[in-house]
Scaffold this motif. Structure first.
Motif, PDB file in Angstrom:
ATOM      1  N   UNK A  45      15.171   8.131  -8.324  1.00 32.95           N
ATOM      2  CA  UNK A  45      14.002   8.413  -7.471  1.00 32.95           C
ATOM      3  C   UNK A  45      13.441   7.080  -6.970  1.00 32.95           C
ATOM      4  N   UNK A  46      12.997   7.039  -5.699  1.00 37.79           N
ATOM      5  CA  UNK A  46      12.428   5.800  -5.166  1.00 37.79           C
ATOM      6  C   UNK A  46      11.055   5.535  -5.789  1.00 37.79           C
ATOM      7  N   UNK A  47      10.755   4.242  -5.983  1.00 40.12           N
ATOM      8  CA  UNK A  47       9.466   3.869  -6.557  1.00 40.12           C
ATOM      9  C   UNK A  47       8.718   2.923  -5.626  1.00 40.12           C
ATOM     10  N   UNK A  48       7.574   3.410  -5.143  1.00 42.95           N
ATOM     11  CA  UNK A  48       6.699   2.591  -4.294  1.00 42.95           C
ATOM     12  C   UNK A  48       5.451   2.187  -5.071  1.00 42.95           C
ATOM     13  N   UNK A  49       5.013   0.939  -4.881  1.00 45.79           N
ATOM     14  CA  UNK A  49       3.731   0.541  -5.467  1.00 45.79           C
ATOM     15  C   UNK A  49       2.848  -0.123  -4.411  1.00 45.79           C
ATOM     16  N   UNK A  50       1.590   0.325  -4.368  1.00 46.98           N
ATOM     17  CA  UNK A  50       0.591  -0.291  -3.512  1.00 46.98           C
ATOM     18  C   UNK A  50       0.051  -1.491  -4.299  1.00 46.98           C
ATOM     19  N   UNK A  51       0.511  -2.680  -3.909  1.00 45.03           N
ATOM     20  CA  UNK A  51       0.153  -3.888  -4.673  1.00 45.03           C
ATOM     21  C   UNK A  51      -0.882  -4.728  -3.929  1.00 45.03           C
ATOM     22  N   UNK A  52      -1.698  -4.073  -3.095  1.00 45.09           N
ATOM     23  CA  UNK A  52      -2.692  -4.807  -2.296  1.00 45.09           C
ATOM     24  C   UNK A  52      -3.609  -5.663  -3.175  1.00 45.09           C
TER      25      UNK A  52
ATOM     26  N   UNK B 204      11.066  -0.433  -5.584  1.00 46.21           N
ATOM     27  CA  UNK B 204      11.866  -0.230  -4.365  1.00 46.21           C
ATOM     28  C   UNK B 204      11.073  -0.550  -3.106  1.00 46.21           C
ATOM     29  N   UNK B 205       9.769  -0.248  -3.139  1.00 44.38           N
ATOM     30  CA  UNK B 205       8.902  -0.452  -1.975  1.00 44.38           C
ATOM     31  C   UNK B 205       7.571  -1.002  -2.488  1.00 44.38           C
ATOM     32  N   UNK B 206       7.064  -2.066  -1.862  1.00 45.84           N
ATOM     33  CA  UNK B 206       5.815  -2.679  -2.351  1.00 45.84           C
ATOM     34  C   UNK B 206       4.945  -3.113  -1.172  1.00 45.84           C
ATOM     35  N   UNK B 207       3.703  -2.638  -1.151  1.00 45.23           N
ATOM     36  CA  UNK B 207       2.788  -2.924  -0.037  1.00 45.23           C
ATOM     37  C   UNK B 207       1.826  -4.052  -0.387  1.00 45.23           C
ATOM     38  N   UNK B 208       1.494  -4.865   0.618  1.00 41.58           N
ATOM     39  CA  UNK B 208       0.511  -5.941   0.394  1.00 41.58           C
ATOM     40  C   UNK B 208      -0.236  -6.310   1.669  1.00 41.58           C
ATOM     41  N   UNK B 209      -1.379  -6.981   1.475  1.00 45.20           N
ATOM     42  CA  UNK B 209      -2.285  -7.363   2.565  1.00 45.20           C
ATOM     43  C   UNK B 209      -2.748  -8.804   2.351  1.00 45.20           C
ATOM     44  N   UNK B 210      -2.612  -9.649   3.376  1.00 47.97           N
ATOM     45  CA  UNK B 210      -2.902 -11.081   3.205  1.00 47.97           C
ATOM     46  C   UNK B 210      -4.365 -11.378   2.889  1.00 47.97           C
ATOM     47  N   UNK B 211      -5.287 -10.558   3.424  1.00 46.14           N
ATOM     48  CA  UNK B 211      -6.711 -10.914   3.255  1.00 46.14           C
ATOM     49  C   UNK B 211      -7.215 -10.684   1.833  1.00 46.14           C
ATOM     50  N   UNK B 212      -6.363 -10.119   0.971  1.00 48.24           N
ATOM     51  CA  UNK B 212      -6.768  -9.959  -0.430  1.00 48.24           C
ATOM     52  C   UNK B 212      -6.429 -11.223  -1.229  1.00 48.24           C
TER      53      UNK B 212
END
Ligand SMILES: Cc1ncc(COP(=O)(O)O)c(C=O)c1O
Length: 383
Positions: free
Chosen positions: A174-181, A197-205
């Motif tokens: 199963x795919x694993x995504x994490x919101x790592x903002x 497998x998938x990881x989200x991020x935002x520079x202003x944090x």
């Protein structure tokens, strides 16, 4: 008027001066379109983007720089990860598992996907805000195609057992995504070691500019290609069309390098400062409660419930001295109790009596911060 002390670094951080300096040439001097590679102007921009992509990929433990897809931030990255994965893999199943304490950028996207036929399971968390791995395993069924669990919570700072969640997902294909903002630039991350497998991020944090972020999309075991959610020039391997934000990308790479380099010392300093504030407040008012996990937490975050004191009233009372938020700054438009605080067992009243302090690089003299808070609480209570 002197500005109040900024204590909302979970909402956003200022751009570091060293980051801004790196970005400046990319507004008026190196302004080519990074996709216009037939001429020198475009090539120079592309070189800067390539170097930044390499820096970010390396900082996150990627195998290849092409695993980084640039987006406008974590909101878009979360939308792309969830909608893109669902549309791409829905023939394999329609079930997605996530948690009750995700950011609205995940929860609202999942609600949207329900309309496209997705079945969503939101796992509960314990009183510290941690996901139960047994519950997770129990929730998995043959239709499950994706698990999405945030790395660190934006309200209470709790860090999830990411590597173990990834291991469970991997074992079942199963795919694993994490919101790592909230975690990128603040916690050590290695996407391959952590089975992500998938990881989200935002520079202003992490002291980079606003409006730029990214999504790690694994290219090896398995190779993932997401369905696009916006359409156009086919940039970013067809997953995210649109002219690249070159100054933002350059700034994000510099911000991440600096944050990773300074992480250990800075986390130690901020942990001590946060502990001091908490301890001093609890000495004055022993009924004040720290929310989130006592150890598995972001060093710079403090979520505190102050019985009998409305968070909004305290923020207002101290607005010329401190800038901090009630619960989550991301949802100040809503007046409902925080879904995160409810999920860890707080009553409606307690959620409204909860403040969030987000410490950061400029935070000094934690004892003075604590004293200002103590004075404000005393004044409110004497009214
Ligand atoms: C955990 C989490 N996810 C997603 C986001 C959204 O980030 P952005 O507003 O930069 O897109 C935030 C920011 O508030 C966050 O804290």
């Amino acid at each position: 008027m002197e500005m109040p002390i900024y204590l909302d670094h979970n909402a956003t951080t200022p751009v570091d001066g060293r980051v801004l300096e790196k970005m400046l040439p990319y507004f008026c001097e190196v302004y080519g379109n990074a996709s216009s590679i037939d001429h020198l102007h475009g090539n120079k921009a592309k070189q800067a983007v390539d170097a930044a992509r390499q820096t970010i990929a390396k900082a996150l433990g990627c195998r290849k720089e092409s695993e980084i897809v640039f987006t406008s931030g974590a909101t878009e990255a979360n939308n792309l990860a969830l909608i893109g994965a669902f549309r791409k893999f829905r023939d394999k199943g329609n079930h997605i598992i996530s948690t009750a304490i995700e950011h609205p950028a995940v929860l609202d996207t999942l609600a949207y996907l329900r309309g496209e036929g997705a079945e969503i399971t939101l796992l509960p968390v314990d009183s510290f805000g941690v996901v139960d791995l047994e519950e997770l395993e129990k929730a998995i069924k043959k239709e499950t195609i994706l698990i999405s669990v945030m790395f660190a919570n934006n309200e209470i700072g709790t860090i999830q057992p990411i590597k173990e969640i990834g291991r469970i997902a991997k074992a079942k294909g199963i795919l694993f995504h994490t919101d790592a903002a909230q975690a990128v630039g603040h916690e050590k991350i290695n996407v391959y070691e952590m089975n992500i497998d998938l990881l989200s991020f935002s520079a202003h944090k992490f002291y980079g500019p606003k409006g730029i972020g990214g999504l790690f999309v694994r290219s090896y075991a398995p190779l993932i290609k997401l369905a696009p959610i916006s359409f156009g020039g086919g940039h970013e391997k067809g997953m995210r069309s649109g002219t690249l934000n070159v100054p933002g990308i350059v700034g994000m790479a510099e911000a991440l390098s600096l944050a990773n380099k300074e992480m250990t010392t800075e986390n130690k300093r901020l942990k001590e400062a946060a502990e001091l504030i908490c301890k001093r407040l609890q000495q004055a008012f022993p009924e004040i409660k720290l929310n989130g996990h006592p150890q598995l937490r972001l060093a710079h975050n403090l979520s505190l419930t102050i019985p009998g004191v409305e968070a909004k009233a305290l923020i207002h009372k101290l607005k010329n001295k401190l800038s901090f938020s009630a619960g989550s700054a991301c949802s100040t438009v809503k007046v409902e109790p925080s879904h995160v605080l409810k999920a860890i067992g707080l009553s409606d009243d307690e959620t409204f009596q909860t403040i969030r302090l987000g410490l950061g690089r400029a935070t000094q003299h934690p004892e003075r911060i604590a004293d200002v808070l103590i004075e404000g609480i005393k004044q409110l209570r004497s009214n």
